[in-house]
Scaffold this motif. Sequence first.
Motif, mmCIF file in Angstrom:
data_model
loop_
_atom_site.group_PDB
_atom_site.id
_atom_site.type_symbol
_atom_site.label_atom_id
_atom_site.label_comp_id
_atom_site.label_asym_id
_atom_site.label_seq_id
_atom_site.Cartn_x
_atom_site.Cartn_y
_atom_site.Cartn_z
ATOM 1 N N ALA A 54 -10.546 7.046 4.783
ATOM 2 C CA ALA A 54 -9.894 8.406 5.167
ATOM 3 C C ALA A 54 -8.657 7.987 5.520
ATOM 4 C CB ALA A 54 -10.424 9.336 5.424
ATOM 5 N N GLY A 55 -8.766 7.170 6.887
ATOM 6 C CA GLY A 55 -7.601 7.091 7.279
ATOM 7 C C GLY A 55 -6.212 6.005 7.109
ATOM 8 N N LEU A 56 -6.736 5.619 6.225
ATOM 9 C CA LEU A 56 -5.550 4.531 5.323
ATOM 10 C C LEU A 56 -4.890 5.763 4.185
ATOM 11 C CD1 LEU A 56 -6.971 0.938 3.972
ATOM 12 C CD2 LEU A 56 -5.093 1.808 6.153
ATOM 13 N N ALA A 57 -5.805 6.721 3.615
ATOM 14 C CA ALA A 57 -4.879 7.712 2.663
ATOM 15 C C ALA A 57 -3.684 8.417 3.679
ATOM 16 C CB ALA A 57 -6.499 8.148 2.433
ATOM 17 N N ILE A 58 -4.702 9.198 5.062
ATOM 18 C CA ILE A 58 -3.706 9.734 5.964
ATOM 19 C C ILE A 58 -2.702 8.912 6.382
ATOM 20 C CG2 ILE A 58 -3.694 11.183 8.124
ATOM 21 C CD1 ILE A 58 -6.722 11.378 7.981
ATOM 22 N N PHE A 59 -2.734 7.712 6.628
ATOM 23 C CA PHE A 59 -1.119 7.163 6.684
ATOM 24 C C PHE A 59 -0.150 7.069 5.770
ATOM 25 C CE2 PHE A 59 0.500 3.383 7.314
ATOM 26 C CZ PHE A 59 1.494 2.908 8.650
ATOM 27 N N THR A 60 -0.792 7.034 4.759
ATOM 28 C CA THR A 60 -0.354 6.650 3.622
ATOM 29 C C THR A 60 0.854 7.635 3.175
ATOM 30 O OG1 THR A 60 -1.738 4.969 2.425
ATOM 31 C CG2 THR A 60 -0.154 6.667 1.121
ATOM 32 N N PHE A 118 -11.591 9.481 -5.300
ATOM 33 C CA PHE A 118 -10.800 10.296 -4.278
ATOM 34 C C PHE A 118 -10.147 9.665 -3.415
ATOM 35 C CE2 PHE A 118 -9.301 14.226 -2.129
ATOM 36 C CZ PHE A 118 -7.711 14.708 -2.885
ATOM 37 N N LEU A 119 -10.616 9.172 -2.449
ATOM 38 C CA LEU A 119 -9.736 9.253 -1.697
ATOM 39 C C LEU A 119 -9.058 8.027 -1.951
ATOM 40 C CD1 LEU A 119 -12.661 8.971 1.988
ATOM 41 C CD2 LEU A 119 -10.352 10.591 1.231
ATOM 42 N N ALA A 120 -9.629 6.409 -2.457
ATOM 43 C CA ALA A 120 -8.792 5.734 -3.230
ATOM 44 C C ALA A 120 -7.096 6.241 -3.627
ATOM 45 C CB ALA A 120 -10.246 5.045 -3.860
ATOM 46 N N GLY A 121 -7.594 7.212 -4.903
ATOM 47 C CA GLY A 121 -6.441 7.683 -5.587
ATOM 48 C C GLY A 121 -5.411 8.260 -4.016
ATOM 49 N N LEU A 122 -6.207 9.441 -3.558
ATOM 50 C CA LEU A 122 -5.466 9.435 -1.602
ATOM 51 C C LEU A 122 -4.464 8.451 -1.826
ATOM 52 C CD1 LEU A 122 -3.578 12.518 -1.677
ATOM 53 C CD2 LEU A 122 -6.121 12.393 0.336
ATOM 54 N N MET A 123 -5.436 7.128 -1.135
ATOM 55 C CA MET A 123 -4.255 6.125 -1.188
ATOM 56 C C MET A 123 -3.530 5.481 -1.925
ATOM 57 S SD MET A 123 -6.494 2.822 1.180
ATOM 58 C CE MET A 123 -7.680 2.572 -0.107
ATOM 59 N N ILE A 124 -3.573 5.204 -2.672
ATOM 60 C CA ILE A 124 -3.411 4.155 -3.087
ATOM 61 C C ILE A 124 -2.097 4.859 -4.313
ATOM 62 C CG2 ILE A 124 -3.591 2.543 -5.238
ATOM 63 C CD1 ILE A 124 -5.973 2.192 -4.352
ATOM 64 N N VAL A 125 -1.963 6.301 -5.226
ATOM 65 C CA VAL A 125 -1.485 6.387 -6.605
ATOM 66 C C VAL A 125 -0.467 6.935 -5.772
ATOM 67 C CG1 VAL A 125 -1.117 8.603 -8.278
ATOM 68 C CG2 VAL A 125 -2.805 7.274 -7.718
ATOM 69 N N PRO A 126 -0.141 7.491 -4.539
ATOM 70 C CA PRO A 126 1.226 7.721 -3.857
ATOM 71 C C PRO A 126 2.051 6.319 -3.040
ATOM 72 C CG PRO A 126 -0.656 9.494 -3.070
ATOM 73 C CD PRO A 126 -1.113 7.903 -3.688
ATOM 74 N N ALA A 127 1.004 5.802 -2.426
ATOM 75 C CA ALA A 127 1.587 4.463 -1.768
ATOM 76 C C ALA A 127 2.362 3.695 -3.238
ATOM 77 C CB ALA A 127 0.381 3.066 -1.532
ATOM 78 N N ALA A 128 1.256 3.166 -4.754
ATOM 79 C CA ALA A 128 2.439 2.604 -6.134
ATOM 80 C C ALA A 128 3.211 3.376 -6.044
ATOM 81 C CB ALA A 128 1.675 2.573 -6.499
ATOM 82 N N PHE A 129 3.357 4.730 -5.968
ATOM 83 C CA PHE A 129 4.451 5.458 -6.304
ATOM 84 C C PHE A 129 5.503 5.650 -5.229
ATOM 85 C CE2 PHE A 129 6.695 9.893 -7.373
ATOM 86 C CZ PHE A 129 5.936 10.265 -8.501
ATOM 87 N N MET A 130 5.604 5.625 -4.048
ATOM 88 C CA MET A 130 6.222 4.625 -3.720
ATOM 89 C C MET A 130 7.010 4.095 -4.025
ATOM 90 S SD MET A 130 5.631 5.989 0.002
ATOM 91 C CE MET A 130 4.040 5.125 0.369
ATOM 92 N N ALA A 131 6.283 2.955 -3.908
ATOM 93 C CA ALA A 131 7.238 1.305 -4.615
ATOM 94 C C ALA A 131 7.604 1.901 -5.793
ATOM 95 C CB ALA A 131 5.625 0.049 -4.800
#
Length: 471
Positions: free
Chosen positions: A195-201, A274-287
């Motif tokens: 949850a924390g990493l998702a919010i940070f992302t 869900f949290l994993a997707g909320l953390m990783i998809v936006p992060a990978a989307f940025m990259a």
Amino acid sequence: MLASLTQKDLNMTESSALQPRARWSGKWAFILAAAASAVGLGNLWRFPYLAAKYGGGTFLLTYLVLVFTFGISLLLVETALGRKTRLSTIGAYKVYGRKFAFIGVLASLVPFLITPYYCIIGGWVTKYLASYVAGGATTLADGGGYFVSFISQNQTFFWTILFMACVFFVVARGVKGGIEKANVVMMPLLILMAAGLAIFTLCQPGALEGAAYYLTPDFSKFSPELLIAAMGQMFYSLSLAMGIMVTYGSYLDKKESLTHATTRIGVFDIGVSFLAGLMIVPAAFMALGSGEAVAENAGPGLMFIILPELFTSLGSLANVFGAVFFLLVFFAALTSAISLTETCVSIVADGLKCTRKRAMVISFTFFILAGILVNLGYNGLSFIQPLGEGSTILDFVDFLSNSVMMPIVALLTCIFVGWIIKPQELISEIKEGSSFKLEKAWVVMVKYVAPVLVVVILVAFVGSAFGVISF
């Protein structure tokens, strides 16, 4: 007609064991342990990729429906079978007749195949965690060169053994003293970190665009391919057909509600995914710049190549973010490996009628030897490419266990429960701890719907592996 097991039969079976059957301290101990087993690497590196590939919110909704129909139904079958017989996988089937023991044998082979290579990947995670703690963010982000070099070196044996040692330290302390206590700490921390990493992302520039892509349903992408992908992810993510839920169910007290427990396991699985997707998809989307580009990167490539490159864009926070992320991944890998190992230990102890200590020694020895063989597939035995050019021994074992054996075991289990011993045998067990309002729907699912869906998964994944089906 096959006779049902009486309580006297079950008491005699349990009393014949060399040691008393372990017990969870309560319902939540079981739920956390089963949820910890379900939450693994697949939630973190496969679910986000599938969501990005298949229309974001459309995939999420499809997955949600499947978990609370197909998934919970099979979870209920396995946990009820384990609790009723008070035995691990082979014994649970064999107690209804020796001719059914082969189903348990097939199911038992799955964790023995998966655990060695899962510990190898756990070793990779441990290495990356240690590297980030040591401040090596820049070294790890070199376009995949570091990762490819690392897995082809003999030092991977050290990290694999280190990860295995962590697993066996927990399992050696027993069900209550080890597995329960570890999960009580790791599962809440895992959820908080996710949850924390998702919010940070989401607070990073450009991340909201990726979040919108992930969360917004694109119903034009709904297709049979999406449905099969969601079924496959759900099937593997919930730890079905690998003996884990039968074993964990055998430790559960009769007074506990199986329906409530299995539902909560599904909630945990969906929540972390869900949290994993909320953390990783936006992060990978940025990259990577687009959802389609995110969808092209999955598995180890996403975890060990793409994300480390992204972390470097955080500057001075790269090592901190990387360390927290890989600690999260380490916990996910460790909790799943613990459940796999416990299942194997229970199978050996029940099968050989030996002490838990001896069963652990046998299991640990096998995992080390099998792990060495699989690990050599990246260096000394890299010329062995069983699934075609570029494939490894790990790829083959993963394909054999996940894409072939697990669906076959699930199919045989549905036939066994639905048509041989009959659903009422387990319905009475399910009703021991609570009412069962969806009894009729569950019977239809086990007898008719689940077998068809499992066959679809089997055909789709085997066909895809050999290029017969584009998937």
